[in-house]
Design an enzyme around this catalytic site. Structure first.
Site, PDB file in Angstrom:
ATOM      1  CG  HIS A  38      -1.952   1.146   1.209  1.00 59.74           C
ATOM      2  ND1 HIS A  38      -2.990   0.906   0.662  1.00 59.74           N
ATOM      3  CD2 HIS A  38      -1.953   2.178   1.850  1.00 59.74           C
ATOM      4  CE1 HIS A  38      -3.856   2.110   0.844  1.00 59.74           C
ATOM      5  NE2 HIS A  38      -3.228   2.783   1.576  1.00 59.74           N
ATOM      6  CG  ASN A  96      -4.967   3.853  -4.213  1.00 56.24           C
ATOM      7  OD1 ASN A  96      -6.133   3.462  -4.146  1.00 56.24           O
ATOM      8  ND2 ASN A  96      -4.202   3.655  -3.268  1.00 56.24           N
ATOM      9  NE  ARG A 153      -7.108  12.987   6.816  1.00 52.91           N
ATOM     10  CZ  ARG A 153      -8.157  11.973   7.200  1.00 52.91           C
ATOM     11  NH1 ARG A 153      -9.543  12.529   7.240  1.00 52.91           N
ATOM     12  NH2 ARG A 153      -8.174  10.624   6.904  1.00 52.91           N
ATOM     13  CG  HIS A 190     -10.826   3.124   2.670  1.00 53.76           C
ATOM     14  ND1 HIS A 190     -11.234   3.618   3.921  1.00 53.76           N
ATOM     15  CD2 HIS A 190      -9.630   3.404   3.114  1.00 53.76           C
ATOM     16  CE1 HIS A 190     -10.373   3.957   4.988  1.00 53.76           C
ATOM     17  NE2 HIS A 190      -9.398   3.766   4.424  1.00 53.76           N
TER      18      HIS A 190
END
Lengths: 79, 220, 731
Positions: free
Chosen positions: C47, C526, C114, C93
């Site tokens: 990750h 990601n 964020r 997620h």
């Protein structure tokens, strides 16, 4: 001293969350539940040692903020 | 017309309300932070939507007890026109300026969509530019808009013309499909739908604009 | 604490291989402390380190004259003119959302918000890409309800509109759902904040919520396959607090308006560790942190716990010296924690002190630059053969089943639970090709779309990768905006299996090619690997989030027919491409053949033509063709417009092929008859295939004189009904 406050909806006020719980329990095969009511539980750590004073103050807290007496009842336990 | 928008921690329609007020009244509103004890004299006070204090404990409960609300209550009682939208409506009921309470939507889901509602009272300072009985389309966006009051209060609201807006269809389980109510004097309006979101065709219509124009019309 | 013996079992529990542990011993020249072991384990997790994907990601195109910041920062940044920048990223997620759907999805939204406001942007739009297991799977309903409520619960509270997204169902996600969240923000180009720390002695400041024991080892969890067991363990899932996030946004933006900040980074996966290491690594400096100063929510927290906690709503900043008091006053106004927890050093190390002792002293380079990188063996997906796909028994019923089925029905049930209008700039609401958000105070608009077709990626990763990029490009084009750049979320199975790695490499190859041909670079992204349950991988799902700009929101297209009697035109050519189509999967229950080929030059030519028609004000009704082909697009336009249509298609191909083929680079437009003739001529002059299909109006959807003849009321009921009926059905 610890104050434990239970806040529940008044009788006669519709409680959609309680109704959903009742419905779900029924669907899960739990018979014998006539009604479910959902409430709130609040715990306060108090500095007071005087029980009567503490009770009076927590009662004020409930009336002024913690419960909405238009729709809610509350009960206080001191320990 | 000078106006104030009260900002609580977690308010999120404060900018939208300010934009609407500036567009329609031509004057930028003062933004008042919840910790203020006082704010400039204004002709109109708006409590915007949002999730003040995260909707924790009960929607509007903590904001209704903030410093600034003491002053808002004083002025509203003295007759200053005061509008609460969505979370603002919840705060007005928690502060005792309007009767009843806003509970969790009957289907338990947050709901955001255009709703049709009927102007029940076309005479108030907030609604005089609408015609009573007309249907207007204004969006809602709330999780707790299910209006509750006891039967006597509801009868009184109906009897005194204090029901300002009524949903045409059930939206959230509100008693008697109430969408917005006035106080007895008619200078405080609380409503779940967001008039500030319907002020130009690009946003889907202008039905909300009329509410602000009514106030402007009244106050000159 | 320091007494904990580092045993092989402990190393294994931290997800590190023996070879990786040897690498740690070499980097440190000694045995790590337990805190250090924990830090290596998260920093070298898939990750955080991208160890299996890095060498492949490097091949993607990331540059264009309008790209201000490509991958490597918290989010990508593009120049949108007039001194403004769009800042955006998408992130997964997946695992947390499967274990606890509400909190998993909510904290996913919080994290991506964020990433965007960290860079100085005010978030203006949220999007998402969701994949669930098949509707009949016993867990699916519960997961859909929880994820949707979680996304809404967080986004609604912070007051950022959730303007769209996509949701699909497929059995491959039964044990491993995908929750990919995207945020787009706006900033002035001269007010963008980066994460590279600088200035020896400068204070390192912690702001936001206190640190608790939540989500410890979340980053490691996201890097290991699911087993039945991990569900039982319920590792301390992070709980989101959107109220605090809202305060954090306002406080950070207020501080960013001053000149106090040198660098800023949010604490995401692997929390304090990952943020300080990344800031130090980018700045080429060291950090000394006094862990006693970290605001703590629980008593007796150990350095290990503080370093690895994934408590939400926290940020790390490096301030200019002497600005601490001013900054502190802002955070106190917003009732947020503020603590100076360390300073910048010249050592190139992350030095951690607790109760006067050094509990960690790690070379930054060993954590980032020298982290393991793997060129994992990969096996390309075998090419499929082309097949003929059968016609349905009943055409009309097939259309009803598709349009009223789980993958094409209206998503209204979902997006009505999202506040998609807050901030007062949502010009195109969910349900169209792309969401359009006005750039506040201007007439310009940002168009946003998230897309991927995992069926295609599975059948042919290269074509599937191209198609995912091309579909966002087409969706943005179909509203009239110019597509500028993308972010991505690459969701795949276990990279240690060569065939999964083959999917990954293939998809990236296709994506890269599409980005290059369409001038549509990747600016952030990601990677989420190990999306498997008990050795069974998900369909390869490289979700793409595209962003485009339109100059004038009054010249925008929507999908609904708005006038009866308009001519319906198809731009682009239909080919016999029913392989891996939605029709084949849903109606025939098969998955065979080649997916549609993506001709990127044709895509670009047809798209540029359509966009020009919208930009010059000629076309206001437009829809791209994708899943379900021509008939699905036509049904969408009719349902959205509240009127029927009647079309005729020729007999060059069998009727079911014409209607359900998923040939790319096609659009439907509706214009008045006179304009239709002009546009047809213009298209022919430009060498672009165009077909007059029929006209709008009436209360039925008709094809070829009754070959299909459906009442709009039935079609609409099926389209609108599936989702609420499914969700309201008794569990």
């Amino acid at each position: 001293m610890k104050a434990r406050i239970h806040i529940t909806l008044k009788n006669g006020v519709l409680d959609p969350q309680g109704k959903a719980i009742e419905h779900a329990l029924g669907n899960m095969g739990f018979g014998g539940v006539d009604a479910a009511r959902q409430g709130k539980y609040i715990e306060l750590d108090l500095q007071h040692s005087d029980r009567a004073k503490a009770e009076a103050e927590v009662d004020e807290m409930c009336k002024k903020l913690l419960a909405n007496t238009v729709i809610e009842n509350y009960s206080i336990e001191l320990e | 017309m000078k106006s104030a928008v009260i900002v609580f921690p977690g308010s999120n329609c404060d900018r939208d309300m300010a934009v609407a007020l500036e567009k329609i009244t031509g004057q930028k509103p003062v933004m008042v932070w919840h910790q203020e004890y006082d704010f400039p004299e204004v002709d109109f006070i708006a409590l915007p939507g949002g999730f003040s204090y995260g909707d924790y404990l009960r929607c509007g409960a903590m904001s209704a007890r903030s410093h600034v609300m003491k002053e808002v209550i004083k002025r509203a009682n003295a007759g200053v026109p005061t509008l609460g939208v969505c979370n603002g409506f919840q705060i007005l009921t928690e502060a005792g300026l309007l009767p009843g309470a806003l509970m969790r939507n009957a289907n338990l889901h947050f709901v955001c969509r255009d709703v049709e509602m009927t102007v029940e009272n076309g005479d108030s300072m907030f609604t005089r530019n609408y015609e009573a009985g007309t249907t207007v389309t204004i969006p809602v966006a709330h999780h707790d808009g299910n209006y509750f009051a006891d039967a006597d209060t509801l009868d009184r609201l109906e009897g005194e013309g204090q029901v300002a807006f009524r949903y045409n269809d059930d939206v959230n389980g509100a008693q008697r499909r109430i969408a917005g109510i006035l106080n007895e004097k008619g200078n405080v309006l609380g409503m779940m739908p967001h008039p500030e979101r319907m002020i130009e065709p690009a946003l889907g219509g202008t039905d909300g604009r009329v509410l602000f124009e009514s106030v402007l019309h009244t106050l000159g | 604490m320091t007494d904990i013996q580092i045993t092989p079992e402990l190393v294994k529990e931290h997800g590190l291989t023996t070879a990786e542990y040897d690498r740690i011993l070499k980097a440190l020249g000694r045995t790590p402390t337990i805190t250090e072991l924990g830090i290596y384990s998260v920093m070298w997790s898939e990750h955080c380190s991208y160890k299996s994907s890095r060498i492949h990601l490097k091949k993607l195109p990331t540059k264009a004259p309008w790209v201000i910041q490509g991958p490597g920062e918290n989010a990508g940044v593009i120049d949108i003119g007039d001194g403004q920048a769009a800042i955006f990223k998408m992130e997964s997620h997946n695992h947390p959302s499967y274990i606890e759907p509400y909190q998993g999805a909510a904290t996913g939204v919080g994290g991506i918000l964020r990433d965007v406001f960290t860079m100085g942007a005010r978030p203006v739009a949220n999007m998402n890409a969701l994949r669930f297991g098949e509707p009949d799977h016993p867990k699916t309903r519960h997961l859909v309800a929880g994820v949707v409520a979680g996304i809404g619960g967080y986004g609604n509270c912070v007051g950022v509109p959730t303007v769209g997204g996509e949701t699909n169902f497929d059995a491959s996600y039964n044990g491993n759902i995908l929750v990919n969240a995207m945020t787009v923000g706006l900033a002035d180009t001269d007010k963008i904040f980066y994460s590279a720390a600088a200035g020896v002695g400068n204070p390192v400041v912690y702001v936001g919520s206190k640190t608790g024991r939540d989500g410890i080892h979340g980053a490691t969890m996201a890097s290991a396959e699911f087993t039945e067991d991990s569900e039982e363990k319920r590792p301390t899932v992070q709980v989101g607090d959107p109220f605090t996030e809202k305060l954090l946004i306002e406080a950070c933006l207020e501080l960013m308006a001053t000149d106090a900040i040198v660098a800023i980074q949010d604490m995401g996966a692997a929390g304090l560790t990952s943020s300080s290491v990344e800031m130090a690594s980018k700045g080429g400096v060291g950090f000394e942190l006094i862990l006693d100063h970290v605001p703590q929510r629980e008593a007796n927290m150990t350095p290990y716990e503080m370093c690895l906690s994934e408590s939400q709503e926290r940020m790390l900043m490096v301030l200019k010296p002497g600005r601490e008091d001013m900054a502190k006053a802002i955070f106190e106004k917003w009732e947020l924690d503020f603590a100076v927890i360390g300073h910048i050093t010249t050592t190139g190390k992350l030095t951690l002190k607790f109760k006067g002792e050094v509990v960690g002293d790690l070379p930054i380079d060993s954590l980032v630059e020298d982290a393991p990188q793997y060129d994992r063996p990969s096996k390309p997906t075998p090419k499929r053969d082309a097949v003929d796909v059968a016609a349905p028994a009943d055409l009309g019923k097939a259309v009803m089943d598709l349009v009223g089925g789980p993958n094409l029905c209206s998503r209204r049930w979902i997006w009505e639970q999202y506040d998609h209008m807050v901030m007062g700039d949502t010009i195109q609401r969910p349900g169209g090709d792309a969401a359009v958000v006005r750039i506040h105070g201007t007439m310009k608009g940002l168009a946003i779309s998230t897309d991927v077709t995992p069926r295609y990626c599975y059948a042919d990763p290269v074509e599937g990768g191209k198609q995912a990029v091309a579909e966002t490009w087409r969706n943005i084009t179909a509203v009239g905006a110019l597509p500028l750049a993308i972010t991505n979320c690459l969701n795949f199975g276990n990279p240690e299996r060569p065939e999964i790695m083959g999917q990954f490499v293939g998809c990236l190859e296709g994506m890269g090619e599409a980005c290059r041909t369409l001038d549509y670079p990747i600016v952030s992204g990601n990677v989420s690997l190990y999306n498997e349950t008990n050795g069974k991988g998900i369909l390869p799902t490289p979700a793409i989030g595209g962003v485009g700009v339109m100059a004038d929101i009054d010249r925008m297209a929507t999908i609904g027919f708005d006038r009866a009697g308009d001519m319906i035109l198809m731009i682009g050519e239909t080919k016999n491409e029913l392989g891996a189509s939605l029709y084949q999967k849903e109606i025939l229950g098969e998955d065979k053949g080649l997916p549609p080929l993506v001709d990127l030059m044709v895509e670009r030519r047809n798209g540029d033509f359509v966009r020009a028609l919208i930009e010059n004000g000629q076309v206001t009704t437009c829809h791209d063709l994708s899943d379900g082909g021509l008939i699905a697009a036509l049904a969408d336009m009719a349902i959205a417009g509240g009127m029927g249509a009647s079309i005729s298609v020729g007999d060059e191909l069998p009727l079911h092929v014409q209607l359900f083929s998923e040939t790319q680079a096609r659009y439907l437009i509706a214009v008045d008859a006179e304009l239709a003739t002009t546009i047809r001529q213009e298209a022919r002059d430009a060498g672009i295939p165009v077909t007059m299909l029929g006209t709008t109006g009436g209360e039925r959807l008709r094809v070829n004189d009754g070959a299909i003849d459906l009442a709009m009321s039935d079609l609409k009921a099926a389209h609108q009904g599936w989702f609420p009926n499914y969700m309201n059905a008794a569990e």
